[in-house]
Each structure stands twice: as structure tokens, then as C-alpha cells.
Design an enzyme around this catalytic site. Sequence first.
Site, PDB file in Angstrom:
ATOM      1  N   TYR A   1      29.861 -30.629 -25.385  1.00 22.08           N
ATOM      2  CA  TYR A   1      29.576 -32.052 -25.615  1.00 22.08           C
ATOM      3  C   TYR A   1      28.580 -32.251 -26.764  1.00 22.08           C
ATOM      4  O   TYR A   1      27.964 -33.306 -26.875  1.00 22.08           O
ATOM      5  CB  TYR A   1      28.967 -32.680 -24.362  1.00 22.08           C
ATOM      6  CG  TYR A   1      29.904 -32.905 -23.194  1.00 22.08           C
ATOM      7  CD1 TYR A   1      30.590 -31.853 -22.600  1.00 22.08           C
ATOM      8  CD2 TYR A   1      30.065 -34.167 -22.651  1.00 22.08           C
ATOM      9  CE1 TYR A   1      31.411 -32.053 -21.515  1.00 22.08           C
ATOM     10  CE2 TYR A   1      30.886 -34.381 -21.555  1.00 22.08           C
ATOM     11  CZ  TYR A   1      31.558 -33.325 -20.995  1.00 22.08           C
ATOM     12  OH  TYR A   1      32.369 -33.531 -19.906  1.00 22.08           O
TER      13      TYR A   1
ATOM     14  N   ASP B   1      36.383 -19.534 -13.395  1.00 22.09           N
ATOM     15  CA  ASP B   1      37.672 -19.517 -12.686  1.00 22.09           C
ATOM     16  C   ASP B   1      37.487 -18.995 -11.264  1.00 22.09           C
ATOM     17  O   ASP B   1      38.059 -19.541 -10.298  1.00 22.09           O
ATOM     18  CB  ASP B   1      38.716 -18.690 -13.456  1.00 22.09           C
ATOM     19  CG  ASP B   1      38.142 -17.442 -14.108  1.00 22.09           C
ATOM     20  OD1 ASP B   1      36.910 -17.255 -14.087  1.00 22.09           O
ATOM     21  OD2 ASP B   1      38.922 -16.625 -14.625  1.00 22.09           O
TER      22      ASP B   1
ATOM     23  N   ASP C   1      34.338 -32.323 -10.292  1.00 23.12           N
ATOM     24  CA  ASP C   1      35.506 -33.127  -9.904  1.00 23.12           C
ATOM     25  C   ASP C   1      36.231 -32.434  -8.749  1.00 23.12           C
ATOM     26  O   ASP C   1      36.700 -33.093  -7.815  1.00 23.12           O
ATOM     27  CB  ASP C   1      36.465 -33.322 -11.086  1.00 23.12           C
ATOM     28  CG  ASP C   1      36.320 -34.716 -11.690  1.00 23.12           C
ATOM     29  OD1 ASP C   1      35.164 -35.176 -11.819  1.00 23.12           O
ATOM     30  OD2 ASP C   1      37.356 -35.348 -12.013  1.00 23.12           O
TER      31      ASP C   1
HETATM   32  N1  GGG Z   1      30.250 -43.139 -14.243  1.00 23.19           N
HETATM   33  C1  GGG Z   1      30.286 -43.166 -15.629  1.00 23.19           C
HETATM   34  C2  GGG Z   1      31.642 -42.794 -16.176  1.00 23.19           C
HETATM   35  O1  GGG Z   1      32.408 -43.651 -16.526  1.00 23.19           O
HETATM   36  N2  GGG Z   1      31.924 -41.508 -16.182  1.00 23.19           N
HETATM   37  C3  GGG Z   1      33.177 -40.991 -16.587  1.00 23.19           C
HETATM   38  C4  GGG Z   1      33.062 -39.900 -17.603  1.00 23.19           C
HETATM   39  O2  GGG Z   1      34.057 -39.509 -18.172  1.00 23.19           O
HETATM   40  N3  GGG Z   1      31.865 -39.381 -17.848  1.00 23.19           N
HETATM   41  C5  GGG Z   1      31.650 -38.343 -18.764  1.00 23.19           C
HETATM   42  C6  GGG Z   1      30.933 -37.180 -18.203  1.00 23.19           C
HETATM   43  O3  GGG Z   1      30.171 -37.294 -17.237  1.00 23.19           O
HETATM   44  O4  GGG Z   1      31.134 -36.102 -18.752  1.00 23.19           O
END
Ligand code: GGG
Length: 346
Positions: free
Chosen positions: A130, A213, A241
Site C-alpha cells: 500500500y 498460505d 477478511d
Molecule cells: N470501512 C472503510 C472501508 O470502506 N474499507 C474498505 C477498504 O477497502 N479498505 C481498505 C483497507 O482497509 O485496506
Amino acid sequence: MRQIAVIAGDGIGKEVIPAGIRVLSSVCDLEFHELGWGSDLYLRTGAMMPEDGLHVLEDFDAIYLGAVGVPEVPDHVTLWGLLLPIRKALELSVNVRPVNLLRGVRGPLAGRGPDDIDMLFIRENTEGEYSGAGGRVHTGTPLEVAVEVPVFTRAAIERTVRYAFDRARERSGSLTSVTKSNASRYTYVLWDEVVEDVHQEYADVVMDRVLVDAMAARMVLRPDAVDVVVGSNLFADILTDLGAALQGGLGLAASGNIDPTGRHPSLFEPVHGSAPDIAGKGVANPMGAILSGAMMLRHLGELSAAQRIEAAVAQVTERGDALTADLGGTASTAEVTDAVMAAVAA
Ligand code: GGG
């Protein structure tokens, strides 16, 4: 009174953040200031936040953010116009993401319950994949090239890893560091070295290193063996996630973007995005936003208020009579919020 900057943002952010504010206001004296930043502003002005936005945020005690993203604007434009610059400029160097399966919530793993799923992810929050280093050449031609360079600095790895060791000390005394240092020749090799160096100062914490992994497999096969996990920006985002799925869905997942030095206001947000498919229907699960608000209260030193909210959410899930569709119920955002507020007040 503590001053909270509010960026409800886009999509369901505009529904779950007001829900969170209702609950937080019922337990604590806070002054909320909605800044109106996000994609609506972008579509009107070409900017997700005002030019002096990062400066404006410095005056608040904390930031409460909903979600970022609309179908009309490319995701990298909205994310790089608001959330990512805030994380970098305010040195919100760690992203704390708890993963707990609450009673009453049916997780996807057969035979696994709340006692098996109680993890804490610490995500490096300002660099890695990032970093924003890269570029495109020969744009729009058959020779087009895009380069994105992950950047890892010893300083950023060290502050994240140290924060994770501290959390491990407060919990079970074990920490797992996640990389892909067999395939990477430089960045994750540096990460491993820094983890080993910092570990010298935390001899009482048991530390293991696991490839990302293998970690994904462990979370599914042995979730009870996962406690505090530290990882890079990208890896910990992906693993959390999976973690959110293990705890019953993204609608429940809370997070805090923390400046451990306390020099800048920290930012609290549900892990989920703007969910355009259900936005505006009043059916989004507000629990991730409410629990992120509780994390904010804890960060501000309001421990008992935070505990009251967390206990109230747990009561509502355990009872099971006011749940949104993602948790198998039929309740609206407002009905879940009412139920949490009633449990807080009881
Ligand atoms: N809750 C804020 C939001 O919209 N997050 C979605 C997202 O893609 N965030 C980027 C990240 O945390 O990497």
C-alpha cells in the site's frame, strides 16, 4: 468534552455510523462533528476531502469512519483520496482487527464455537503493497507497463511488531508473524529479521513465523491455535477478511487504526466497505460500526462504557431476535440499533 470527527463516507457508512453514534451517545459524553467527506464531495468538487483535510483532523480526539467507495468512481481513486492518506499522514501505523465469534452467531466452521475463535490481528498500516510507489508507462498502448513496488522500512516493521508483542503479552503470551519470506528475497526477509530482533526484548513471549498460505489453512483447520497475529498491510487485510467470515461475516468486524504514540487522533472503522448493493435499504448490519465505536471508547480511556456496549452487542446476538439478514435475521439497521441500546440501558 471529547471531540470526534465523523466521516460516514459512502454507501452503508451513512447508515451504520449514525447507528453507532446513537449507541455511543447513550453511554458517553462525546461531541460528534460530521465532516461530509467522501464520494459525494468528490462528485461535486473532484476531491474526497478538502485540501486542508489532514490538518483539520489533527484537532480531534478521534475519528469515526464508515465506508469508502461508490460504483461511479474507481475504487483506487476513493481509497487514495481519503482513507489511505489519513492512515499515512496521521501515522496510524497499526490496524487492530479483533476476530471473535459471538454467542448466538453461527460461524461457517462445523463444530467450532466462540471458545475456538478469539484472535487479534495487528496489521502494518502505512506501507508494504500500500506504499503507493510505482507508475505506468506507455499508457493505453499495447506496450503498457504498470509497476507497483512494495516498500518496507525497518522503522515501520519495528513499531508494528513491537505493538503486537505488547498485545501478545496482555493475552496468551504467544505471537505469530505472517510473511511470504520463502518467495520474497528482500522485503519479508527484512520483516523476519526485525521480528527476531524485537523478540529479544520479549523473551517471555513465544513467537512463531508462519507463511501466509499456511496461516490461511491454520485459521480454518485450527482456529483455536491462533491468538495474536502480526502481518503486513496486504496479508493482514486478506487474512482478516477470512477472519471476518469465521466470526459470522464482515458486518460484525471492527477495527482501529492506531497511532501508538498518541501524537495524532486514531481512527475507528468497521472493516466492511460501502456495500452499494444494499445501501439505502436500511438493512445493513450496524454491529461492526458499533463495536468499532466501542474500540474508540476504550482507546479514549472509557473502559466501562466500551465494555457495556460490547456486552450489549453480545447479548443481542445471543438472544438472536434482532439480527440483520447477513446473520440470518430479518431486522433492520434501526431495529438492531434499538435492541443494542435497550441492552445497554438494561
Ligand atoms: N470501512 C472503510 C472501508 O470502506 N474499507 C474498505 C477498504 O477497502 N479498505 C481498505 C483497507 O482497509 O485496506
